[in-house]
Design a protein around this motif. Sequence first.
Motif: not given
Length: 336
Positions: A220, A225, A249, A274, A276
């Motif tokens: 991550s 992670t 991650k 990240g 994300h």
Amino acid sequence: MRAALYNGQKNIVMTEIETPVAGDYDIVVKNIYASICGTDVAVYEHGPNTGHRITIGSEFGHEMVSEVVQVGKNVKNIKVGDRVYPYPRLAKGDPKRAGTTGGFSEYVLIPNAELGKGVYAVPDEISSKTASLIEPFTVGCRAARRSFPQKGEKAIVFGTGTIGIAAAIALKYFGCSKVMICDHSDFRLEKAKELGFEICNNGKENLQEKAVEIFGTAMSALGETCDVDIYIDAAGADGIIEAYQSMGKVDSRMVVVAVKAGLRPINVLAMTYGQHALIGSGGYNPEDVKDVLAIMKSGKWNIESIITDEYPWEKLPEAIEKAAKVDEALNVVIYY
């Protein structure tokens, strides 16, 4: 006919109203089973404006399986005796009636009925009790689809209610290799385990450590992670999005399907570094109905096993109160 009218907080009027009659383009169905949704529990426990648009004095309930008892002369491909799933977004001809379709009433009029639109045929391989879960399973299926799952990916689902379990099953159906379900209710987690899922009581266990143990490791933005691609929030509890942002991650994504009013904090910087994705999911589409029917028809998962309690229609208020007890019940249905 028998009908349950919502009359405000912890107030349901169990009464008799006029039985509907089908017009030339309509059908009338008799409900067999109706499942109790979390939004039904919310409006019962806390009053209006805490769930679907359920208004005082209205019929309500929207998760049901039904039998056709009247067919208008101009209706095609539907006959008396057919088992059907009334599709809440279209069954009453008004998407605003999605939460007030009439699952807690004995009979329901479906205007301008069309097979594959307002109602769907229920295959013989699916039991009526299982079919009463089609609606919440379409919500979970939609959430799984919105995560854009790829074959072999790994996932964590927060929440072992009907929608959370439905999302987990759909993720497996779409090709995920391993799925873990998290909750604080050991009672519900045991049901998820019986269906073949990894489980974690994240109220007692360290979620990240358990996830590393189950899924292995990945990187991550903050370091090592768990190797999890997809997270689904079907619980709506405080801290879930924050947990994802702290442990997700690189290139992972989270789908939020749980209904929780108000603002929730997002760390945009952490999301950026990240890489994300945060994705919303609400409701369902016809493709979700078709996938759920295929999932149920396959018999691969014992979906009926998540129905922990059955009540006769006359005990609807008691059934809703039982559905609110997460350490004693999972899915609760009423029968007619």
